[in-house]
Design a protein around this motif. Structure first.
Motif, PDB file in Angstrom:
ATOM      1  N   GLY A   1      -5.315   0.639   4.330  1.00 19.55           N
ATOM      2  CA  GLY A   1      -6.363  -0.336   4.039  1.00 19.55           C
ATOM      3  C   GLY A   1      -5.862  -1.382   3.056  1.00 19.55           C
ATOM      4  O   GLY A   1      -4.683  -1.428   2.700  1.00 19.55           O
ATOM      5  N   ARG A   2      -6.793  -2.220   2.623  1.00 20.34           N
ATOM      6  CA  ARG A   2      -6.428  -3.301   1.715  1.00 20.34           C
ATOM      7  C   ARG A   2      -7.532  -3.494   0.684  1.00 20.34           C
ATOM      8  O   ARG A   2      -8.716  -3.564   1.019  1.00 20.34           O
ATOM      9  CB  ARG A   2      -6.223  -4.596   2.498  1.00 20.34           C
ATOM     10  CG  ARG A   2      -5.843  -5.784   1.638  1.00 20.34           C
ATOM     11  CD  ARG A   2      -5.444  -6.988   2.461  1.00 20.34           C
ATOM     12  NE  ARG A   2      -6.474  -7.389   3.415  1.00 20.34           N
ATOM     13  CZ  ARG A   2      -6.540  -8.603   3.967  1.00 20.34           C
ATOM     14  NH1 ARG A   2      -5.627  -9.507   3.677  1.00 20.34           N
ATOM     15  NH2 ARG A   2      -7.495  -8.885   4.827  1.00 20.34           N
ATOM     16  N   LYS A   3      -7.147  -3.580  -0.577  1.00 19.93           N
ATOM     17  CA  LYS A   3      -8.064  -3.847  -1.684  1.00 19.93           C
ATOM     18  C   LYS A   3      -7.720  -5.184  -2.314  1.00 19.93           C
ATOM     19  O   LYS A   3      -6.554  -5.595  -2.337  1.00 19.93           O
ATOM     20  CB  LYS A   3      -7.971  -2.747  -2.752  1.00 19.93           C
ATOM     21  CG  LYS A   3      -8.374  -1.368  -2.262  1.00 19.93           C
ATOM     22  CD  LYS A   3      -9.863  -1.279  -1.962  1.00 19.93           C
ATOM     23  CE  LYS A   3     -10.278   0.147  -1.603  1.00 19.93           C
ATOM     24  NZ  LYS A   3     -11.736   0.249  -1.314  1.00 19.93           N
TER      25      LYS A   3
ATOM     26  N   GLU B   1      -3.945  -8.202  -4.839  1.00 21.45           N
ATOM     27  CA  GLU B   1      -4.280  -7.586  -3.560  1.00 21.45           C
ATOM     28  C   GLU B   1      -3.308  -6.427  -3.368  1.00 21.45           C
ATOM     29  O   GLU B   1      -2.102  -6.584  -3.549  1.00 21.45           O
ATOM     30  CB  GLU B   1      -4.126  -8.590  -2.438  1.00 21.45           C
ATOM     31  CG  GLU B   1      -4.353  -8.020  -1.053  1.00 21.45           C
ATOM     32  CD  GLU B   1      -4.042  -9.025   0.035  1.00 21.45           C
ATOM     33  OE1 GLU B   1      -4.913  -9.850   0.338  1.00 21.45           O
ATOM     34  OE2 GLU B   1      -2.909  -8.992   0.552  1.00 21.45           O
ATOM     35  N   VAL B   2      -3.852  -5.276  -3.021  1.00 20.69           N
ATOM     36  CA  VAL B   2      -3.021  -4.085  -2.821  1.00 20.69           C
ATOM     37  C   VAL B   2      -3.249  -3.586  -1.397  1.00 20.69           C
ATOM     38  O   VAL B   2      -4.389  -3.334  -0.990  1.00 20.69           O
ATOM     39  CB  VAL B   2      -3.368  -2.978  -3.831  1.00 20.69           C
ATOM     40  CG1 VAL B   2      -2.467  -1.759  -3.623  1.00 20.69           C
ATOM     41  CG2 VAL B   2      -3.227  -3.497  -5.264  1.00 20.69           C
ATOM     42  N   THR B   3      -2.146  -3.447  -0.665  1.00 21.77           N
ATOM     43  CA  THR B   3      -2.211  -2.984   0.722  1.00 21.77           C
ATOM     44  C   THR B   3      -1.601  -1.590   0.822  1.00 21.77           C
ATOM     45  O   THR B   3      -0.508  -1.343   0.289  1.00 21.77           O
ATOM     46  CB  THR B   3      -1.461  -3.945   1.658  1.00 21.77           C
ATOM     47  OG1 THR B   3      -2.036  -5.258   1.537  1.00 21.77           O
ATOM     48  CG2 THR B   3      -1.574  -3.488   3.111  1.00 21.77           C
ATOM     49  N   PHE B   4      -2.311  -0.701   1.501  1.00 18.61           N
ATOM     50  CA  PHE B   4      -1.854   0.678   1.713  1.00 18.61           C
ATOM     51  C   PHE B   4      -1.528   0.861   3.202  1.00 18.61           C
ATOM     52  O   PHE B   4      -2.389   0.622   4.050  1.00 18.61           O
ATOM     53  CB  PHE B   4      -2.932   1.681   1.296  1.00 18.61           C
ATOM     54  CG  PHE B   4      -3.446   1.472  -0.102  1.00 18.61           C
ATOM     55  CD1 PHE B   4      -2.803   2.032  -1.192  1.00 18.61           C
ATOM     56  CD2 PHE B   4      -4.580   0.700  -0.335  1.00 18.61           C
ATOM     57  CE1 PHE B   4      -3.274   1.851  -2.485  1.00 18.61           C
ATOM     58  CE2 PHE B   4      -5.066   0.505  -1.615  1.00 18.61           C
ATOM     59  CZ  PHE B   4      -4.409   1.079  -2.701  1.00 18.61           C
ATOM     60  N   SER B   5      -0.300   1.278   3.490  1.00 18.54           N
ATOM     61  CA  SER B   5       0.122   1.469   4.875  1.00 18.54           C
ATOM     62  C   SER B   5       0.586   2.911   5.075  1.00 18.54           C
ATOM     63  O   SER B   5       1.726   3.263   4.751  1.00 18.54           O
ATOM     64  CB  SER B   5       1.250   0.495   5.224  1.00 18.54           C
ATOM     65  OG  SER B   5       0.837  -0.844   5.060  1.00 18.54           O
TER      66      SER B   5
END
Length: 377
Positions: free
Chosen positions: A150-152, A204-208
């Motif tokens: 997701g993305r925060k 912005e923090v992206t989790f993959s």
């Protein structure tokens, strides 16, 4: 019955104010407008004062205090434009103390109390609104744990903190919960945001497909009560900081209008200026009342907490915006210049106004809570 703060609470507030007056002026803040914006000496000083240990239980090396004790300190943080991630770490401390497993508490809380652990909350998302229910960041089962994707957005100081406290949905239609992740883990990328407030940092923090073990889930399982408290604590903390920033603006406006001479007298002696300052004071005092009540509800009234916090966030946001705008206007043309300090308070107040939900979102929460009370009556 005395509803005021105690002498000890005021004394602690005065100690914090004195330290910040000496250590963190706007001139000092201006030297941190570039780079990561994180002042390590200030962090160590805040830790030495015991602020980071306030919400840590005594058995884990903290002071074992609550949100009522914290209210005046958060107001001072707003008054002095204290940069993160101190406030976010304090908020996370409360959540870990209440909802973490014994193992998580033993591992995290002593480090927080000693100033050795910085935590930021990752809540907001670009695809959703202000409600946690709109969360699209998902943790799906993977082996013996979870895979987070997701993305925060607007994650405070994501490049400076040691842990992120992330709101996520467990499964496509599952419950919400919180996970603790290291922002340097594989599968996590960060991108700097350009903010209205140049003295703050957000990313912005992206989790993959970030692999998580069961021990990274706060409480050992998804806890929607923990998510709700995180959002409420964040909104109440923002309300207190906005109140502090607005109070400083009023002080600056009164000082300026008392010194600025026109037609042979200080402009503060003119009735029109007096009325505007009086209106600002009324807004400030009612804002304080709402913010303090929200802090009390966080400590003592779970049933009314959401409604009182939303009332405070909506009102304090409107009041701070009005006070900061008015204070800037009372400074005349110079109030709009970069060289004058007052715009930093306006920028911080505007940034906090949209943190953890804007006024419209919180008015909807108040209305929903009121209708539910009427139906239950």
């Amino acid at each position: 019955m005395n509803f005021d703060f105690s002498e000890e609470q005021f004394a602690f507030r005065d100690s914090v104010r004195q330290y910040l007056d000496d250590r963190w002026s706007v001139a000092q803040l201006r030297t941190h407008l570039t780079g990561d914006g994180f002042d390590r000496e200030l962090w160590e000083g805040v830790s030495a004062l015991g602020i980071l240990a306030m919400m840590v239980p005594e058995e884990h090396g903290g002071l074992g205090l609550g949100y009522v004790d914290l209210a005046l300190i958060l107001e001072e943080c707003g008054r002095h434009l204290v940069p993160g991630p101190a406030v976010d770490t304090i908020i996370a401390t409360d959540i870990i103390s209440r909802h973490g497993t014994p193992e998580q508490q033993a591992a995290l809380l002593p480090a927080i109390a000693e100033g050795g652990l910085k935590i930021a909350a990752a809540v907001a998302e670009i695809e959703g609104g202000f409600r946690p229910e709109d969360t699209t960041t998902i943790a799906r089962p993977s082996g013996n744990g979870w895979a987070l994707s997701g993305r925060k957005i607007l994650v405070p100081y994501a490049e400076s903190v040691d842990q992120l406290l992330v709101v996520a949905r467990f499964g496509d239609d599952g419950p919400l919960g919180l996970v603790l992740v290291d922002p340097d883990w594989a599968g996590i990328t960060r991108r700097h945001h350009q903010l209205l407030d140049p003295a703050s940092r957000a990313h912005e923090v992206t989790f993959s497909e970030v692999e998580l073990g069961g021990d990274h889930v706060l409480g050992g399982q998804p806890l929607e009560t923990a998510v709700a408290r995180l959002v409420d604590a964040g909104a109440a903390s923002a309300s207190l900081q906005m109140t502090g920033a607005a109070g400083k603006v009023l002080d600056l406006a009164v000082e300026y209008t008392g010194n600025r001479v026109q037609f042979g007298k200080p402009i503060g002696s003119f009735q029109a200026i007096k009325h505007r300052c009086a209106d600002m004071l009324v807004l400030l005092e009612t804002s304080r009342t709402a913010a303090y009540h929200a802090a009390w509800a966080l400590a003592h009234d779970p049933a009314a907490r959401r409604k009182l916090v939303s009332m405070a966030k909506a009102y304090c946001g409107d009041a701070a915006r009005s006070i900061c705008n008015e204070g800037l206007q009372l400074h005349g043309g110079i109030g709009f210049t970069w060289e004058l300090d007052i715009h930093f308070y306006l920028r911080r107040a505007k940034t906090l106004e949209y943190s953890y939900g804007d006024a419209s979102a919180h008015r909807e929460c108040v209305m929903a809570a009121t209708l539910a009370e009427m139906e239950a009556a």
